[in-house]
Design a protein around this motif. Structure first.
Motif, PDB file in Angstrom:
ATOM      1  N   ARG A  12       0.832  -1.205   0.000  1.00 43.20           N
ATOM      2  CA  ARG A  12       0.000   0.000   0.000  1.00 43.20           C
ATOM      3  C   ARG A  12       0.869   1.258   0.000  1.00 43.20           C
ATOM      4  NH1 ARG A  12      -3.426   2.996  -2.076  1.00 43.20           N
ATOM      5  NH2 ARG A  12      -4.487   4.421  -0.695  1.00 43.20           N
ATOM      6  N   ALA A  13       1.950   1.250   0.787  1.00 43.70           N
ATOM      7  CA  ALA A  13       2.858   2.398   0.821  1.00 43.70           C
ATOM      8  C   ALA A  13       3.471   2.626  -0.569  1.00 43.70           C
ATOM      9  CB  ALA A  13       3.947   2.182   1.867  1.00 43.70           C
ATOM     10  N   TYR A  14       3.818   1.539  -1.235  1.00 42.35           N
ATOM     11  CA  TYR A  14       4.378   1.641  -2.584  1.00 42.35           C
ATOM     12  C   TYR A  14       3.341   2.232  -3.547  1.00 42.35           C
ATOM     13  CZ  TYR A  14       6.805   0.346  -6.882  1.00 42.35           C
ATOM     14  OH  TYR A  14       7.435   0.387  -8.105  1.00 42.35           O
ATOM     15  N   ALA A  15       2.093   1.793  -3.423  1.00 41.76           N
ATOM     16  CA  ALA A  15       1.028   2.311  -4.288  1.00 41.76           C
ATOM     17  C   ALA A  15       0.820   3.806  -4.043  1.00 41.76           C
ATOM     18  CB  ALA A  15      -0.268   1.537  -4.047  1.00 41.76           C
ATOM     19  N   LEU A  16       0.873   4.228  -2.790  1.00 40.51           N
ATOM     20  CA  LEU A  16       0.722   5.650  -2.475  1.00 40.51           C
ATOM     21  C   LEU A  16       1.868   6.455  -3.097  1.00 40.51           C
ATOM     22  CD1 LEU A  16      -0.297   5.327   1.278  1.00 40.51           C
ATOM     23  CD2 LEU A  16      -1.761   6.144  -0.580  1.00 40.51           C
ATOM     24  N   TRP A  17       3.080   5.914  -3.017  1.00 43.46           N
ATOM     25  CA  TRP A  17       4.243   6.565  -3.600  1.00 43.46           C
ATOM     26  C   TRP A  17       4.065   6.715  -5.111  1.00 43.46           C
ATOM     27  CZ3 TRP A  17       8.203   4.001  -6.610  1.00 43.46           C
ATOM     28  CH2 TRP A  17       9.334   4.781  -6.857  1.00 43.46           C
ATOM     29  N   GLU A  18       3.570   5.662  -5.758  1.00 46.98           N
ATOM     30  CA  GLU A  18       3.333   5.724  -7.201  1.00 46.98           C
ATOM     31  C   GLU A  18       2.258   6.745  -7.543  1.00 46.98           C
ATOM     32  OE1 GLU A  18       2.526   1.547  -8.117  1.00 46.98           O
ATOM     33  OE2 GLU A  18       4.347   1.574  -9.343  1.00 46.98           O
ATOM     34  N   GLU A  19       1.166   6.764  -6.755  1.00 44.55           N
ATOM     35  CA  GLU A  19       0.061   7.695  -7.010  1.00 44.55           C
ATOM     36  C   GLU A  19       0.525   9.143  -6.924  1.00 44.55           C
ATOM     37  OE1 GLU A  19      -3.059   6.774  -4.230  1.00 44.55           O
ATOM     38  OE2 GLU A  19      -3.308   4.753  -5.024  1.00 44.55           O
ATOM     39  N   GLU A  20       1.504   9.418  -6.066  1.00 41.81           N
ATOM     40  CA  GLU A  20       1.994  10.788  -5.904  1.00 41.81           C
ATOM     41  C   GLU A  20       3.091  11.147  -6.902  1.00 41.81           C
ATOM     42  OE1 GLU A  20       2.984  12.022  -1.975  1.00 41.81           O
ATOM     43  OE2 GLU A  20       1.088  11.340  -1.147  1.00 41.81           O
ATOM     44  N   GLY A  21       3.410  10.222  -7.797  1.00 42.61           N
ATOM     45  CA  GLY A  21       4.391  10.532  -8.831  1.00 42.61           C
ATOM     46  C   GLY A  21       5.823  10.266  -8.425  1.00 42.61           C
ATOM     47  N   HIS A  22       6.046   9.319  -7.521  1.00 46.61           N
ATOM     48  CA  HIS A  22       7.387   8.890  -7.097  1.00 46.61           C
ATOM     49  C   HIS A  22       8.202   9.988  -6.416  1.00 46.61           C
ATOM     50  CE1 HIS A  22       6.414   6.422 -10.806  1.00 46.61           C
ATOM     51  NE2 HIS A  22       6.295   5.569  -9.821  1.00 46.61           N
ATOM     52  N   GLY A  25      11.801  11.351  -0.384  1.00 46.73           N
ATOM     53  CA  GLY A  25      11.727  11.845   0.985  1.00 46.73           C
ATOM     54  C   GLY A  25      10.377  11.730   1.660  1.00 46.73           C
ATOM     55  N   ARG A  26       9.440  11.010   1.076  1.00 46.25           N
ATOM     56  CA  ARG A  26       8.112  10.883   1.689  1.00 46.25           C
ATOM     57  C   ARG A  26       7.809   9.441   2.077  1.00 46.25           C
ATOM     58  NH1 ARG A  26       4.297  14.664   1.521  1.00 46.25           N
ATOM     59  NH2 ARG A  26       2.674  13.157   1.060  1.00 46.25           N
ATOM     60  N   ASP A  27       8.828   8.607   2.144  1.00 43.82           N
ATOM     61  CA  ASP A  27       8.611   7.195   2.429  1.00 43.82           C
ATOM     62  C   ASP A  27       7.963   6.965   3.790  1.00 43.82           C
ATOM     63  OD1 ASP A  27      11.088   8.226   3.287  1.00 43.82           O
ATOM     64  OD2 ASP A  27      11.924   6.217   3.538  1.00 43.82           O
ATOM     65  N   SER A  28       8.388   7.698   4.809  1.00 46.87           N
ATOM     66  CA  SER A  28       7.795   7.492   6.136  1.00 46.87           C
ATOM     67  C   SER A  28       6.340   7.963   6.171  1.00 46.87           C
ATOM     68  CB  SER A  28       8.608   8.206   7.215  1.00 46.87           C
ATOM     69  OG  SER A  28       8.623   9.597   6.985  1.00 46.87           O
ATOM     70  N   ILE A  29       6.023   8.978   5.401  1.00 49.57           N
ATOM     71  CA  ILE A  29       4.636   9.465   5.339  1.00 49.57           C
ATOM     72  C   ILE A  29       3.755   8.415   4.674  1.00 49.57           C
ATOM     73  CG2 ILE A  29       3.120  11.201   4.295  1.00 49.57           C
ATOM     74  CD1 ILE A  29       5.512  13.177   4.677  1.00 49.57           C
ATOM     75  N   HIS A  30       4.231   7.848   3.566  1.00 44.95           N
ATOM     76  CA  HIS A  30       3.463   6.812   2.879  1.00 44.95           C
ATOM     77  C   HIS A  30       3.311   5.580   3.769  1.00 44.95           C
ATOM     78  CE1 HIS A  30       5.017   8.873  -0.957  1.00 44.95           C
ATOM     79  NE2 HIS A  30       3.786   9.278  -0.708  1.00 44.95           N
TER      80      HIS A  30
END
Length: 91
Positions: A12-22, A25-30
């Motif tokens: 899910r965190a990976y999907a959120l990262w993809e949705e935001e355009g990669h 520095g936002r890995d902990s937020i995702h």
């Protein structure tokens, strides 16, 4: 074979990262958002089994929805994700 809680959060965190355009520095937020979403799902599953959902999970689900829409959270406005569309201007 069902996936573990940790695997679900990771996907899910990976999907959120993809949705935001990669973004960088936002890995902990995702990761936190994915964890909160999982807790909310676990809480709703518990309530559908006749158990009362955890209030923390309900708050997490609400916070996730607010963050996604740019709604006000604890007096702070969180900006909604930017969506860009190319438009042709009239000449």
């Amino acid at each position: 074979m069902s996936e573990t809680r940790e695997e679900w959060i990771k996907k899910r965190a990976y999907a959120l990262w993809e949705e935001e355009g990669h973004p960088t520095g936002r890995d902990s937020i995702h990761w936190d958002q994915a964890r909160h979403e999982r807790e909310a799902l676990e809480g709703s599953a518990a309530s559908s089994n006749g158990k009362e959902a955890k209030p923390k999970a309900k708050r997490a689900a609400t916070a996730t929805k607010r963050a996604a829409t740019g709604a006000k959270t604890n007096g702070v406005v969180t900006p909604a994700p930017k969506r860009t569309a190319s438009r042709k201007t009239a000449s």
